[in-house]
Design a protein around this motif. Structure first.
Motif, PDB file in Angstrom:
ATOM      1  N   GLU A 179      15.793  20.158  -7.240  1.00 58.36           N
ATOM      2  CA  GLU A 179      16.289  21.487  -7.587  1.00 58.36           C
ATOM      3  C   GLU A 179      17.036  21.524  -8.913  1.00 58.36           C
ATOM      4  OE1 GLU A 179      18.245  23.746  -4.599  1.00 58.36           O
ATOM      5  OE2 GLU A 179      16.904  23.100  -2.986  1.00 58.36           O
ATOM      6  N   VAL A 576      14.545  29.228  -2.958  1.00 55.61           N
ATOM      7  CA  VAL A 576      15.172  28.555  -4.110  1.00 55.61           C
ATOM      8  C   VAL A 576      15.350  29.517  -5.272  1.00 55.61           C
ATOM      9  CG1 VAL A 576      14.929  26.688  -5.790  1.00 55.61           C
ATOM     10  CG2 VAL A 576      14.323  26.296  -3.403  1.00 55.61           C
ATOM     11  N   GLU A 579      18.583  31.242  -5.086  1.00 55.84           N
ATOM     12  CA  GLU A 579      19.725  30.391  -5.419  1.00 55.84           C
ATOM     13  C   GLU A 579      20.025  30.385  -6.912  1.00 55.84           C
ATOM     14  OE1 GLU A 579      19.388  26.491  -3.782  1.00 55.84           O
ATOM     15  OE2 GLU A 579      18.622  27.206  -1.848  1.00 55.84           O
ATOM     16  N   TRP A 580      18.989  30.563  -7.734  1.00 51.90           N
ATOM     17  CA  TRP A 580      19.153  30.475  -9.178  1.00 51.90           C
ATOM     18  C   TRP A 580      19.148  31.840  -9.869  1.00 51.90           C
ATOM     19  CZ3 TRP A 580      20.494  26.543 -12.298  1.00 51.90           C
ATOM     20  CH2 TRP A 580      20.523  25.265 -11.737  1.00 51.90           C
ATOM     21  N   LEU A 614       6.502  27.166  -6.101  1.00 54.19           N
ATOM     22  CA  LEU A 614       7.352  26.684  -5.006  1.00 54.19           C
ATOM     23  C   LEU A 614       6.717  26.979  -3.642  1.00 54.19           C
ATOM     24  CD1 LEU A 614      10.854  27.758  -6.359  1.00 54.19           C
ATOM     25  CD2 LEU A 614      10.067  25.407  -6.008  1.00 54.19           C
TER      26      LEU A 614
END
Length: 618
Positions: A179, A576, A579-580, A614
């Motif tokens: 990650e 994910v 998260e970013w 992903l």
């Protein structure tokens, strides 16, 4: 061009099926044959696999793994050594040659010259040479990193492959997301070597030795890395004609093959010059391949196809076209799954589509990749030169220019759109420090991130414009060329079993150009030398046109509502991504783009590719 796979098993727990699985996973790299070998050494067992794409010497004698006559050495090799006939002539006459391949020449060249012989290789390559007697494995890559090579090591074994999926297919390396690379990707459009998007799988260095006894992989220092020297200009600065002759030699070498050869033709300076020189060398009816946009998409896509048609007619190639449409993106999930790592470059999909079409006609393609990095061809090179000339004034004007720019929209297709957009980006990205300014020029700037990306400011200081320009060209070759352009070119072409050759990236040409003044490369605008050479061959039409990237009208298709499966996918991205990326702000960015207020094509594409990748991999 091929794919290589290697396992060094320290504990004797694996078998030949492990390397066979690697071959299956990378079969597309070498559809002409798949071969494996099992070797028992004193301290480990070694499995070597190879997928063969036959380009030179199509006989079965050229199959790999390739053993030396005495059985001591075994080579697996991916790539081409273009000067192999010269190297062969320099080797001892006592060798009994059994093929006409560069593989056999490379084997005996490395046996004779060792690691020191790498510098003499003109080509693109990745290899593993096993010395059974000494239990040493020499691993090498070309200095431009055209050909990939990855590795994983733990207490049980070492695994090496041309692709990350090959490493994972061994059954040894776990497929776990790294990650930490997501943030770098969202800023620079690719992962940061030597790390990859997979935990504990790394890029191999240019040259390394693996000692089977000690189980240690050690990098071997090399001076073959192509750098654009920032030292003072050599007193023996090469002239334009001598550099041009090196390019002609490189093209002549790379046209040699025992299978059909073609060219990716954009109608820009780089590829048109290659085609004109090929014609000059006596190559008739060279197959050329281009992508076509509709006219109403040209302000968001490219007009390259118009100039490609003219170049094909003028320099007498047999021209083939592929018309791109929004429906091509319905296959986005499959295409993205072909990537070992996500690369946020729209040219990757176009290369995939073009390679798929070209492979029906030819097995080898010439590409103009690398010309921009060597000969100062990007808009950012010209912009950086202007910044260096007037940086105190430009930094003082920055707040006012940004304020004026807020009233100008780059989200609609109109004639001056590209110039306005470049001017806006220029003032948004300039910084007091030159190095930070150029790094900003290479980044995606506006993706709203939830996590702060800790980037170390470049610790570079130069005193002259010449040295700064030489540094920026080196930066682009080391980062963007290797990790974006060449990585996606290899991945997309080899997915179709197509070999792409890059004549601008020759060792001899690079050594000459790194001693040529960078200011002279930009004397009459971008790519001064290449334009001069093409003009000599009647190419004024192509040298006077504006530079365009290898792009597709993705942004316009979004605005026209032609990609509902993509916009729907973005409503439920991979966890994910959340998260970013600050998703409420990103949704606002997407809406701003769709309402034609600003053009966020690059940023949206980066998130889309990452999301699809992903979902396909994890």
């Amino acid at each position: 061009m091929c794919g290589l796979n290697l396992i060094v098993d320290f504990r004797g727990n694996l078998n030949i099926d492990n390397v066979r699985q690697m071959n299956v996973a990378t079969q597309h790299r070498g559809p002409d044959g798949s071969y494996v070998e099992h070797l028992n050494l004193a301290s480990a067992q070694v499995f070597m696999g190879h997928n063969h794409l036959k380009i030179i010497d199509l006989s079965s004698a050229s199959n790999q793994p390739f053993f030396s006559e005495d059985g001591r050495y075994v080579l697996i090799f991916n790539g081409e050594i273009y000067n192999y006939l010269q190297l062969k002539a320099a080797l001892p006459t006592s060798y009994h040659w059994k093929t006409n391949t560069d593989t056999e020449v490379l084997l005996y060249w490395l046996i004779t010259r060792g690691a020191n012989g790498i510098a003499a290789l003109e080509g693109m390559f990745a290899f593993a040479l096993l010395d059974i007697q000494q239990q040493q494995i020499l691993l090498g890559r070309d200095s431009f990193l055209i050909k990939p090579l990855y590795f994983y090591q733990d207490e049980r074994c070492l695994v090496v492959s041309s692709e990350i999926r090959g490493v994972v297919a061994s059954g040894v390396a776990p497929n776990r997301l790294n990650e930490g690379q997501v943030g770098h990707y969202l800023r620079f459009k690719y992962a940061q070597p030597p790390q990859t998007f997979c935990q504990n799988i790394y890029h191999l260095p240019l040259l390394a030795n693996f000692d089977v006894n000690t189980q240690k992989l050690q990098e071997i220092p090399t001076n073959t890395t192509p750098t654009y020297s920032t030292s003072s200009i050599d007193t023996q600065t090469p002239d334009s004609q001598s550099i041009e002759e090196l390019l002609i030699t490189s093209i002549a070498q790379q046209l040699q093959a025992d299978v059909p050869v073609g060219i990716f033709l954009s109608g820009g300076v780089d590829s048109t010059l290659l085609l004109s020189i090929a014609q000059e060398l006596g190559i008739q009816n060279l197959p050329s391949f281009s992508l076509v946009n509709t006219v109403n998409n040209q302000n968001f896509g490219t007009k390259d196809f118009h100039f490609a048609r003219l170049a094909a007619q003028q320099y007498q190639s047999v021209h083939h076209e592929y018309t791109i449409d929004a429906t091509d993106l319905k296959d986005l999930a499959h295409w993205v799954a072909c990537l070992d790592q996500p690369i946020a470059d729209g040219a990757a999909l176009l290369t995939y589509l073009l390679a798929k079409k070209a492979r029906k006609q030819v097995k080898v393609i010439l590409s103009g990749a690398g010309a921009d990095e060597l000969f100062a061809g990007y808009n950012r090179h010209w912009a950086f030169a202007q910044y260096l000339k007037k940086r105190p004034l430009l930094n003082a004007l920055k707040p006012y220019a940004q304020w004026l720019g807020q009233g100008l929209s780059d989200g609609k297709a109109y004639p001056w759109r590209n110039k306005i957009r470049l001017t806006q980006k220029f003032f948004e990205q300039i910084d007091i420090h030159p190095a930070q300014t150029f790094v900003n020029f290479t980044q995606l700037q506006t993706i709203p991130l939830r996590k702060h990306l800790h980037l170390t400011p470049p610790q570079i200081q130069h005193t002259t414009t010449e040295k700064w320009l030489r540094w920026c060209l080196c930066y682009d070759k080391t980062h963007y060329l290797a990790n974006d352009v060449l990585a996606m070119t290899d991945a997309m072409s080899m997915q179709q079993g197509l070999e792409v050759r890059v004549p601008y990236l020759s060792q001899a040409l690079t050594k000459a150009i790194q001693h040529y003044p960078a200011l002279e490369l930009l004397k009459k605008g971008k790519k001064t030398l290449l334009k001069e050479w093409l003009n000599k061959r009647g190419g004024q039409l192509y040298t006077q046109r504006a530079k365009e990237g290898f792009g597709m009208p993705f942004g316009k298709w979004l605005q026209e509502g032609k990609l509902p499966w993509i916009t729907n996918s973005l409503k439920k991205p991979h966890p994910v991504i959340y998260e970013w990326v600050d998703y409420p702000k990103f949704e606002k960015m997407l809406a701003t783009h769709q309402h034609k207020k600003r053009d966020y094509t690059s940023e949206i594409w980066a998130v889309v590719v990452l999301d699809y990748w992903l979902k396909a991999k994890f």
